[in-house]
Scaffold this active site. Structure first.
Site, PDB file in Angstrom:
ATOM      1  N   GLU A  17       0.847  -1.202   0.000  1.00 19.08           N
ATOM      2  CA  GLU A  17       0.000   0.000   0.000  1.00 19.08           C
ATOM      3  C   GLU A  17       0.878   1.246   0.000  1.00 19.08           C
ATOM      4  OE1 GLU A  17      -3.669  -0.093   1.963  1.00 19.08           O
ATOM      5  OE2 GLU A  17      -3.266   1.732   3.107  1.00 19.08           O
ATOM      6  N   THR A  48      -3.972   4.891  -1.426  1.00 17.52           N
ATOM      7  CA  THR A  48      -5.012   5.428  -0.538  1.00 17.52           C
ATOM      8  C   THR A  48      -5.617   6.716  -1.110  1.00 17.52           C
ATOM      9  OG1 THR A  48      -3.511   6.754   0.786  1.00 17.52           O
ATOM     10  CG2 THR A  48      -3.852   4.480   1.498  1.00 17.52           C
ATOM     11  N   ARG A 107     -16.228   4.212   3.080  1.00 14.86           N
ATOM     12  CA  ARG A 107     -16.957   5.414   3.470  1.00 14.86           C
ATOM     13  C   ARG A 107     -15.985   6.544   3.765  1.00 14.86           C
ATOM     14  NH1 ARG A 107     -19.328   6.027   9.253  1.00 14.86           N
ATOM     15  NH2 ARG A 107     -17.114   6.491   9.503  1.00 14.86           N
ATOM     16  N   GLY A 108     -14.895   6.243   4.479  1.00 14.44           N
ATOM     17  CA  GLY A 108     -13.969   7.289   4.934  1.00 14.44           C
ATOM     18  C   GLY A 108     -14.342   7.744   6.323  1.00 14.44           C
ATOM     19  N   ASP A 109     -13.379   8.299   7.022  1.00 20.46           N
ATOM     20  CA  ASP A 109     -13.665   8.845   8.357  1.00 20.46           C
ATOM     21  C   ASP A 109     -14.459  10.131   8.208  1.00 20.46           C
ATOM     22  OD1 ASP A 109     -12.423   6.867   9.863  1.00 20.46           O
ATOM     23  OD2 ASP A 109     -10.452   7.757   9.517  1.00 20.46           O
ATOM     24  N   TYR A 145     -12.773  -5.058   9.805  1.00 19.17           N
ATOM     25  CA  TYR A 145     -12.124  -4.698  11.069  1.00 19.17           C
ATOM     26  C   TYR A 145     -12.146  -5.890  12.027  1.00 19.17           C
ATOM     27  CZ  TYR A 145     -12.868  -0.255   8.845  1.00 19.17           C
ATOM     28  OH  TYR A 145     -12.857   0.758   7.914  1.00 19.17           O
ATOM     29  N   LYS A 165     -22.542  -5.517   3.383  1.00 21.42           N
ATOM     30  CA  LYS A 165     -21.628  -4.825   2.453  1.00 21.42           C
ATOM     31  C   LYS A 165     -21.168  -5.810   1.368  1.00 21.42           C
ATOM     32  CE  LYS A 165     -17.618  -2.963   4.321  1.00 21.42           C
ATOM     33  NZ  LYS A 165     -16.837  -1.909   5.002  1.00 21.42           N
ATOM     34  N   GLN A 212       3.980   6.875  16.890  1.00 17.60           N
ATOM     35  CA  GLN A 212       2.955   7.041  15.852  1.00 17.60           C
ATOM     36  C   GLN A 212       1.925   5.899  15.920  1.00 17.60           C
ATOM     37  OE1 GLN A 212       4.563   6.892  11.828  1.00 17.60           O
ATOM     38  NE2 GLN A 212       4.472   9.134  11.826  1.00 17.60           N
ATOM     39  N   LYS A 272       7.543   3.167   2.336  1.00 10.43           N
ATOM     40  CA  LYS A 272       8.910   2.839   2.759  1.00 10.43           C
ATOM     41  C   LYS A 272       9.319   1.515   2.108  1.00 10.43           C
ATOM     42  CE  LYS A 272       8.691   5.292   7.115  1.00 10.43           C
ATOM     43  NZ  LYS A 272       7.959   5.213   8.357  1.00 10.43           N
TER      44      LYS A 272
HETATM   45  P1  FAD Z   1     -18.547   1.381   6.535  1.00  9.07           P
HETATM   46  O1  FAD Z   1     -18.452  -0.006   6.060  1.00  9.07           O
HETATM   47  O2  FAD Z   1     -19.621   2.223   5.962  1.00  9.07           O
HETATM   48  O3  FAD Z   1     -18.698   1.333   8.134  1.00  9.07           O
HETATM   49  C1  FAD Z   1     -18.673   2.537   8.905  1.00  9.07           C
HETATM   50  C2  FAD Z   1     -19.424   2.322  10.208  1.00  9.07           C
HETATM   51  O4  FAD Z   1     -20.819   2.181   9.942  1.00  9.07           O
HETATM   52  C3  FAD Z   1     -19.031   1.049  10.963  1.00  9.07           C
HETATM   53  O5  FAD Z   1     -19.077   1.335  12.339  1.00  9.07           O
HETATM   54  C4  FAD Z   1     -20.087   0.023  10.580  1.00  9.07           C
HETATM   55  O6  FAD Z   1     -20.306  -0.924  11.611  1.00  9.07           O
HETATM   56  C5  FAD Z   1     -21.316   0.916  10.374  1.00  9.07           C
HETATM   57  N1  FAD Z   1     -22.183   0.441   9.288  1.00  9.07           N
HETATM   58  C6  FAD Z   1     -21.786  -0.035   8.080  1.00  9.07           C
HETATM   59  N2  FAD Z   1     -22.861  -0.337   7.335  1.00  9.07           N
HETATM   60  C7  FAD Z   1     -23.953  -0.037   8.065  1.00  9.07           C
HETATM   61  C8  FAD Z   1     -25.362  -0.132   7.836  1.00  9.07           C
HETATM   62  N3  FAD Z   1     -25.843  -0.620   6.674  1.00  9.07           N
HETATM   63  N4  FAD Z   1     -26.205   0.290   8.819  1.00  9.07           N
HETATM   64  C9  FAD Z   1     -25.731   0.777  10.000  1.00  9.07           C
HETATM   65  N5  FAD Z   1     -24.387   0.864  10.277  1.00  9.07           N
HETATM   66  C10 FAD Z   1     -23.521   0.470   9.325  1.00  9.07           C
HETATM   67  N6  FAD Z   1      -9.755   5.980   4.866  1.00  9.07           N
HETATM   68  C11 FAD Z   1      -9.486   6.948   3.950  1.00  9.07           C
HETATM   69  O7  FAD Z   1      -9.889   8.107   4.154  1.00  9.07           O
HETATM   70  N7  FAD Z   1      -8.768   6.688   2.823  1.00  9.07           N
HETATM   71  C12 FAD Z   1      -8.313   5.445   2.522  1.00  9.07           C
HETATM   72  O8  FAD Z   1      -7.669   5.239   1.489  1.00  9.07           O
HETATM   73  C13 FAD Z   1      -8.586   4.385   3.462  1.00  9.07           C
HETATM   74  N8  FAD Z   1      -8.173   3.117   3.218  1.00  9.07           N
HETATM   75  C14 FAD Z   1      -8.502   2.111   4.100  1.00  9.07           C
HETATM   76  C15 FAD Z   1      -8.113   0.805   3.815  1.00  9.07           C
HETATM   77  C16 FAD Z   1      -8.425  -0.238   4.693  1.00  9.07           C
HETATM   78  C17 FAD Z   1      -8.003  -1.663   4.355  1.00  9.07           C
HETATM   79  C18 FAD Z   1      -9.106   0.040   5.899  1.00  9.07           C
HETATM   80  C19 FAD Z   1      -9.413  -1.067   6.875  1.00  9.07           C
HETATM   81  C20 FAD Z   1      -9.507   1.349   6.193  1.00  9.07           C
HETATM   82  C21 FAD Z   1      -9.225   2.392   5.298  1.00  9.07           C
HETATM   83  N9  FAD Z   1      -9.622   3.710   5.551  1.00  9.07           N
HETATM   84  C22 FAD Z   1      -9.335   4.708   4.641  1.00  9.07           C
HETATM   85  C23 FAD Z   1     -10.335   4.054   6.797  1.00  9.07           C
HETATM   86  C24 FAD Z   1     -11.889   4.003   6.627  1.00  9.07           C
HETATM   87  O9  FAD Z   1     -12.304   4.960   5.692  1.00  9.07           O
HETATM   88  C25 FAD Z   1     -12.510   4.264   8.008  1.00  9.07           C
HETATM   89  O10 FAD Z   1     -12.243   3.194   8.873  1.00  9.07           O
HETATM   90  C26 FAD Z   1     -13.976   4.631   8.011  1.00  9.07           C
HETATM   91  O11 FAD Z   1     -14.298   5.127   9.319  1.00  9.07           O
HETATM   92  C27 FAD Z   1     -14.946   3.477   7.729  1.00  9.07           C
HETATM   93  O12 FAD Z   1     -14.941   3.149   6.401  1.00  9.07           O
HETATM   94  P2  FAD Z   1     -15.711   1.828   5.896  1.00  9.07           P
HETATM   95  O13 FAD Z   1     -15.631   1.827   4.431  1.00  9.07           O
HETATM   96  O14 FAD Z   1     -15.246   0.643   6.629  1.00  9.07           O
HETATM   97  O15 FAD Z   1     -17.210   2.214   6.359  1.00  9.07           O
END
Ligand code: FAD
Length: 288
Positions: A17, A48, A107-109, A145, A165, A212, A272
């Site tokens: 990555e 990312t 979804r993203g944070d 997760y 999903k 970190q 890295k």
């Molecule tokens: P979701 O799957 O939508 O989940 C988000 C929250 O909503 C969870 O708590 C879940 O339990 C809940 N949820 C999901 N579906 C539903 C539903 N239908 N009804 C009710 N609740 C629901 N972030 C970035 O900004 N850029 C990146 O490039 C990036 N890459 C990543 C790569 C990996 C492998 C991982 C593990 C994370 C990455 N992230 C990245 C972080 C990620 O965007 C965050 O963890 C974000 O908060 C959740 O994204 P998600 O796609 O898992 O969300």
């Protein structure tokens, strides 16, 4: 090439990555980083996406370069938290035009201070997955997760949402980092019971900076097991020793994963290549 085909065909895969350069970064050095990672011969490289941030536009550019210049399949991350449906549709069109076949749909944070969800905007990654599925022949990955997503109170609920999903059209899932393989084995058992059958790519983070990692584990709800904490405590003020120990820890983690049948390994290389190269070297007879 589609990543789902690679995961089906190859018994053991290893991927890396990287993240786009921050504004003002040395671009020549970044180009060398791409080349060095590509030269390790990973099965794919993921790039990312800054959720709405200034680096997000570069994801597509870098993914395209990885494929066209180095011939390595790219996985472009795409987040939807701050995008309208039209913006996502336009990103998907650009990806198609550039030959990007693989998307990690996230979804993203939620940005601090943002009104979430905006009306007519996305709320969860599953909605993005449905839109991607309906707008092209993409191979779609999603995040998972092993310790549960930090916003979700109950692990079993989180796995229920993961199952939904996957049903929305996901071809594989990539895990958040974890430092105790038993956490992953437990997760794999739980998702099997939910009949989630897509390939799981295990995300391994080689830690070279203990401060970190403590911070990002706090934010993401990732547990640092006592064995790892002892290493981080001992070497936190000795960067070279921490780097060596971090590489050894990740190497051991991967050997244990592969020995137990977890054969798709994603290295959170964090730009890295030297660290990825040392891990690959340690595993040279195992991964090839
Ligand atoms: P979701 O799957 O939508 O989940 C988000 C929250 O909503 C969870 O708590 C879940 O339990 C809940 N949820 C999901 N579906 C539903 C539903 N239908 N009804 C009710 N609740 C629901 N972030 C970035 O900004 N850029 C990146 O490039 C990036 N890459 C990543 C790569 C990996 C492998 C991982 C593990 C994370 C990455 N992230 C990245 C972080 C990620 O965007 C965050 O963890 C974000 O908060 C959740 O994204 P998600 O796609 O898992 O969300």
């Amino acid at each position: 090439m589609k990543i789902k085909e690679i995961l089906e065909k190859k018994e053991i895969t290893f991927s890396c990555e990287m993240f786009p350069p921050k504004p003002g970064a040395d671009l020549q050095k970044f180009e060398e980083t791409i080349r060095a990672i590509a030269e390790l011969g990973p099965d794919f490289i993921s790039v990312t996406y800054g959720a709405g941030g200034s680096t997000s536009k570069r994801t597509l550019e870098i993914a395209t370069e990885i494929q066209n210049v180095y011939g390595v399949p790219a996985l472009a991350h795409l987040t939807c938290v701050a995008s309208s449906r039209e913006e996502i549709a336009s990103s998907l069109r650009r990806m198609k035009e550039n030959g990007i076949e693989n998307i990690l749909a996230l979804r993203g944070d939620i940005p601090q201070g943002m009104d979430f969800p905006l009306s007519q905007h996305y709320r969860y990654a599953c909605e993005l997955i449905e839109d991607i599925r309906s707008q092209g022949d993409f191979c779609i990955g999603a995040a998972c997760y092993p310790e549960g997503h930090v916003e979700c109170e109950h692990k079993s609920e989180d796995i229920g949402y993961l199952s939904h999903k996957v049903k929305c059209g996901c071809d594989f899932i990539t895990t958040q980092m974890f430092f105790d393989n038993n956490v992953l084995y437990n997760f794999l058992y739980r998702i099997m019971r939910q009949d989630i059958r897509v390939p799981v790519v295990a995300g391994v983070m080689p830690v070279t900076n203990s401060r970190q990692i403590r911070r990002s584990c706090e934010l993401s709800g990732t547990t640092l097991p006592p064995r790892f904490r002892a290493i981080a405590d001992k070497f936190s003020d000795h960067p070279a020793a921490m780097k060596q120990a971090g590489i050894a820890y990740a190497t051991e983690q991967i050997i244990d994963l592969i020995s137990n049948g977890v054969t798709h390994i994603h290295l959170y290389t964090m730009n890295k290549p030297d660290i990825a190269a040392q891990i690959m070297d340690n595993l040279s007879a195992i991964i090839r």
